[in-house]
Design a protein around this motif. Structure first.
Motif, PDB file in Angstrom:
ATOM      1  N   ASN A   1       0.840  -1.191   0.000  1.00 29.80           N
ATOM      2  CA  ASN A   1       0.000   0.000   0.000  1.00 29.80           C
ATOM      3  C   ASN A   1       0.882   1.250   0.000  1.00 29.80           C
ATOM      4  OD1 ASN A   1      -1.775   2.096   0.572  1.00 29.80           O
ATOM      5  ND2 ASN A   1      -2.973   0.867   2.021  1.00 29.80           N
ATOM      6  N   PRO A   2       0.774   2.107  -1.040  1.00 30.00           N
ATOM      7  CA  PRO A   2       1.610   3.309  -1.096  1.00 30.00           C
ATOM      8  C   PRO A   2       1.369   4.283   0.067  1.00 30.00           C
ATOM      9  CG  PRO A   2       0.600   2.886  -3.230  1.00 30.00           C
ATOM     10  CD  PRO A   2      -0.012   1.928  -2.257  1.00 30.00           C
ATOM     11  N   ILE A   3       0.149   4.352   0.550  1.00 26.16           N
ATOM     12  CA  ILE A   3      -0.157   5.255   1.668  1.00 26.16           C
ATOM     13  C   ILE A   3       0.508   4.747   2.951  1.00 26.16           C
ATOM     14  CG2 ILE A   3      -2.019   6.188   3.104  1.00 26.16           C
ATOM     15  CD1 ILE A   3      -3.764   6.059   0.541  1.00 26.16           C
ATOM     16  N   THR A   4       0.436   3.445   3.178  1.00 19.98           N
ATOM     17  CA  THR A   4       1.104   2.856   4.339  1.00 19.98           C
ATOM     18  C   THR A   4       2.614   3.065   4.244  1.00 19.98           C
ATOM     19  OG1 THR A   4      -0.621   1.174   4.435  1.00 19.98           O
ATOM     20  CG2 THR A   4       1.372   0.746   5.690  1.00 19.98           C
ATOM     21  N   TYR A   5       3.145   2.933   3.035  1.00 17.35           N
ATOM     22  CA  TYR A   5       4.579   3.159   2.830  1.00 17.35           C
ATOM     23  C   TYR A   5       4.954   4.601   3.168  1.00 17.35           C
ATOM     24  CZ  TYR A   5       8.934   4.133   0.410  1.00 17.35           C
ATOM     25  OH  TYR A   5      10.202   4.562   0.117  1.00 17.35           O
ATOM     26  N   GLN A   6       4.157   5.564   2.705  1.00 14.20           N
ATOM     27  CA  GLN A   6       4.449   6.973   3.000  1.00 14.20           C
ATOM     28  C   GLN A   6       4.400   7.242   4.502  1.00 14.20           C
ATOM     29  OE1 GLN A   6       5.621   9.415   1.155  1.00 14.20           O
ATOM     30  NE2 GLN A   6       5.686   8.069  -0.624  1.00 14.20           N
ATOM     31  N   ASN A   7       3.452   6.624   5.189  1.00 15.16           N
ATOM     32  CA  ASN A   7       3.364   6.799   6.638  1.00 15.16           C
ATOM     33  C   ASN A   7       4.551   6.175   7.363  1.00 15.16           C
ATOM     34  OD1 ASN A   7       0.933   8.152   6.362  1.00 15.16           O
ATOM     35  ND2 ASN A   7      -0.299   6.313   6.694  1.00 15.16           N
ATOM     36  N   ALA A   8       5.085   5.082   6.816  1.00 16.32           N
ATOM     37  CA  ALA A   8       6.196   4.378   7.452  1.00 16.32           C
ATOM     38  C   ALA A   8       7.553   4.888   6.977  1.00 16.32           C
ATOM     39  CB  ALA A   8       6.087   2.887   7.163  1.00 16.32           C
ATOM     40  N   ARG A   9       7.573   5.793   6.037  1.00 14.76           N
ATOM     41  CA  ARG A   9       8.840   6.228   5.439  1.00 14.76           C
ATOM     42  C   ARG A   9       9.775   6.881   6.461  1.00 14.76           C
ATOM     43  NH1 ARG A   9       9.843  10.361   0.490  1.00 14.76           N
ATOM     44  NH2 ARG A   9      12.067   9.973   0.330  1.00 14.76           N
ATOM     45  N   SER A  10       9.250   7.651   7.371  1.00 16.00           N
ATOM     46  CA  SER A  10      10.124   8.266   8.378  1.00 16.00           C
ATOM     47  C   SER A  10      10.754   7.198   9.277  1.00 16.00           C
ATOM     48  CB  SER A  10       9.356   9.287   9.209  1.00 16.00           C
ATOM     49  OG  SER A  10       8.325   8.652   9.929  1.00 16.00           O
ATOM     50  N   SER A  11      10.011   6.143   9.583  1.00 16.53           N
ATOM     51  CA  SER A  11      10.581   5.034  10.360  1.00 16.53           C
ATOM     52  C   SER A  11      11.648   4.298   9.559  1.00 16.53           C
ATOM     53  CB  SER A  11       9.495   4.046  10.759  1.00 16.53           C
ATOM     54  OG  SER A  11       8.573   4.646  11.610  1.00 16.53           O
ATOM     55  N   LEU A  12      11.398   4.118   8.275  1.00 17.83           N
ATOM     56  CA  LEU A  12      12.373   3.448   7.413  1.00 17.83           C
ATOM     57  C   LEU A  12      13.652   4.257   7.283  1.00 17.83           C
ATOM     58  CD1 LEU A  12      10.070   2.197   4.509  1.00 17.83           C
ATOM     59  CD2 LEU A  12      11.258   0.788   6.187  1.00 17.83           C
ATOM     60  N   GLN A  13      13.514   5.575   7.240  1.00 14.59           N
ATOM     61  CA  GLN A  13      14.666   6.438   7.029  1.00 14.59           C
ATOM     62  C   GLN A  13      15.676   6.334   8.172  1.00 14.59           C
ATOM     63  OE1 GLN A  13      14.994   7.954   4.037  1.00 14.59           O
ATOM     64  NE2 GLN A  13      17.070   8.309   4.744  1.00 14.59           N
ATOM     65  N   LYS A  14      15.229   5.954   9.368  1.00 10.82           N
ATOM     66  CA  LYS A  14      16.143   5.776  10.494  1.00 10.82           C
ATOM     67  C   LYS A  14      17.144   4.661  10.234  1.00 10.82           C
ATOM     68  CE  LYS A  14      12.833   5.317  13.485  1.00 10.82           C
ATOM     69  NZ  LYS A  14      12.091   5.071  14.718  1.00 10.82           N
ATOM     70  N   TYR A  15      16.763   3.684   9.412  1.00 10.53           N
ATOM     71  CA  TYR A  15      17.607   2.536   9.127  1.00 10.53           C
ATOM     72  C   TYR A  15      18.402   2.691   7.830  1.00 10.53           C
ATOM     73  CZ  TYR A  15      14.582   0.497  12.649  1.00 10.53           C
ATOM     74  OH  TYR A  15      13.911   0.249  13.802  1.00 10.53           O
ATOM     75  N   ALA A  16      18.155   3.757   7.079  1.00  9.88           N
ATOM     76  CA  ALA A  16      18.785   3.950   5.779  1.00  9.88           C
ATOM     77  C   ALA A  16      20.199   4.522   5.930  1.00  9.88           C
ATOM     78  CB  ALA A  16      17.943   4.869   4.908  1.00  9.88           C
ATOM     79  N   LEU A  17      21.056   4.200   4.974  1.00  8.11           N
ATOM     80  CA  LEU A  17      22.429   4.709   4.976  1.00  8.11           C
ATOM     81  C   LEU A  17      22.501   6.134   4.456  1.00  8.11           C
ATOM     82  CD1 LEU A  17      24.306   1.606   3.564  1.00  8.11           C
ATOM     83  CD2 LEU A  17      24.062   2.289   5.939  1.00  8.11           C
ATOM     84  N   GLN A  18      21.593   6.506   3.541  1.00 11.35           N
ATOM     85  CA  GLN A  18      21.604   7.832   2.934  1.00 11.35           C
ATOM     86  C   GLN A  18      20.223   8.475   3.084  1.00 11.35           C
ATOM     87  OE1 GLN A  18      22.642   7.021  -1.118  1.00 11.35           O
ATOM     88  NE2 GLN A  18      24.831   7.096  -0.690  1.00 11.35           N
ATOM     89  N   PRO A  19      20.184   9.791   3.148  1.00 11.69           N
ATOM     90  CA  PRO A  19      18.888  10.470   3.288  1.00 11.69           C
ATOM     91  C   PRO A  19      18.041  10.448   2.029  1.00 11.69           C
ATOM     92  CG  PRO A  19      20.663  12.069   3.214  1.00 11.69           C
ATOM     93  CD  PRO A  19      21.291  10.719   3.236  1.00 11.69           C
ATOM     94  N   ALA A  20      18.657  10.397   0.846  1.00 10.05           N
ATOM     95  CA  ALA A  20      17.900  10.436  -0.401  1.00 10.05           C
ATOM     96  C   ALA A  20      18.504   9.417  -1.360  1.00 10.05           C
ATOM     97  CB  ALA A  20      17.959  11.835  -1.027  1.00 10.05           C
ATOM     98  N   PRO A  21      17.721   8.962  -2.346  1.00  6.75           N
ATOM     99  CA  PRO A  21      18.247   7.976  -3.284  1.00  6.75           C
ATOM    100  C   PRO A  21      19.428   8.522  -4.091  1.00  6.75           C
ATOM    101  CG  PRO A  21      15.921   8.396  -3.711  1.00  6.75           C
ATOM    102  CD  PRO A  21      16.347   9.310  -2.615  1.00  6.75           C
ATOM    103  N   GLN A  22      20.433   7.662  -4.296  1.00  2.55           N
ATOM    104  CA  GLN A  22      21.578   8.069  -5.083  1.00  2.55           C
ATOM    105  C   GLN A  22      21.330   7.815  -6.555  1.00  2.55           C
ATOM    106  OE1 GLN A  22      25.217   6.457  -3.708  1.00  2.55           O
ATOM    107  NE2 GLN A  22      26.460   7.518  -5.214  1.00  2.55           N
ATOM    108  N   TYR A  23      20.641   6.741  -6.873  1.00  2.00           N
ATOM    109  CA  TYR A  23      20.350   6.370  -8.252  1.00  2.00           C
ATOM    110  C   TYR A  23      18.851   6.241  -8.404  1.00  2.00           C
ATOM    111  CZ  TYR A  23      25.216   4.987  -7.925  1.00  2.00           C
ATOM    112  OH  TYR A  23      26.553   4.970  -7.694  1.00  2.00           O
ATOM    113  N   GLU A  24      18.314   6.684  -9.462  1.00  2.00           N
ATOM    114  CA  GLU A  24      16.877   6.533  -9.730  1.00  2.00           C
ATOM    115  C   GLU A  24      16.668   5.593 -10.878  1.00  2.00           C
ATOM    116  OE1 GLU A  24      14.231   7.457  -8.104  1.00  2.00           O
ATOM    117  OE2 GLU A  24      15.213   8.735  -6.685  1.00  2.00           O
TER     118      GLU A  24
END
Length: 189
Positions: free
Chosen positions: A166-189
């Motif tokens: 669900n894209p809406i659930t993903y958007q709501n969880a994105r801030s939680s996911l970002q805590k585990y990410a190595l970079q703040p924004a995508p390097q490659y699209e």
């Protein structure tokens, strides 16, 4: 026996202190990953393991099986983009956590056995008379393996974030996911 029990307790405390204060120097271009991730997909597709590199509005980027990474990424470190609509859930666990759990569990088991043994005191007048030090050593030995097992079990737990495609659930969880990410924004699209 008393000296042996004191030695074991002292060695356990020193081992704990050493593992808690150990600091490893890292070069600025190579860094260790902090979290491992498991991406579960909708449908019969298998689990994908790696390190979360970044999140975007509709995708995540994962480095497959990365133990170390270089910034900027090299040709051998190609991230894989996964659309949020394909993700069922993502699980995270801190690297080395089961080992630290086993160590702390072992130390807690040894300390608990020693405390119980010393608190029970010396036996007097029985056929199987044990001193408090003997009881502490026996208790420490008996509680060592259960302590390791429980510590490993507690340490191997994973943080789970449900997306369910669900894209809406993903958007709501994105801030939680970002805590585990190595970079703040995508390097490659």
């Amino acid at each position: 026996m008393r000296n042996t029990a004191i030695f074991l307790l002292s060695a356990s405390c020193l081992l704990l202190l050493n593992s808690c204060t150990a600091v490893q120097a890292q070069s600025p271009d190579k860094q260790k990953t902090m979290y491992r991730c498991w991406v579960y997909f909708e449908g019969p597709t298998p689990v994908y393991k790696g390190v979360l590199l970044s999140t975007s509005d509709s995708t995540i980027q994962v480095l497959p099986n990365a133990k170390r990474y270089n910034l900027p990424l090299t040709a051998t470190q190609t991230p894989i983009s996964i659309p949020a609509t394909a993700i069922k859930e993502i699980r995270f666990r801190s690297k080395g956590r089961p080992g630290r759990g086993a160590l702390f569990g072992a130390l807690i088991g040894v300390a608990t056995g020693a405390i119980i043994g010393f608190a029970d005191g010396d036996d007097e007048g029985t056929f199987f008379a044990f001193s408090a030090e003997d009881k502490a050593l026996i208790g420490s030995t008996l509680l060592l393996l259960p302590g390791i097992g429980i510590g490993t079990l507690v340490g191997s737990g994973k943080k789970k974030i449900n997306i369910q495609g669900n894209p809406i659930t993903y958007q709501n969880a994105r801030s939680s996911l970002q805590k585990y990410a190595l970079q703040p924004a995508p390097q490659y699209e």
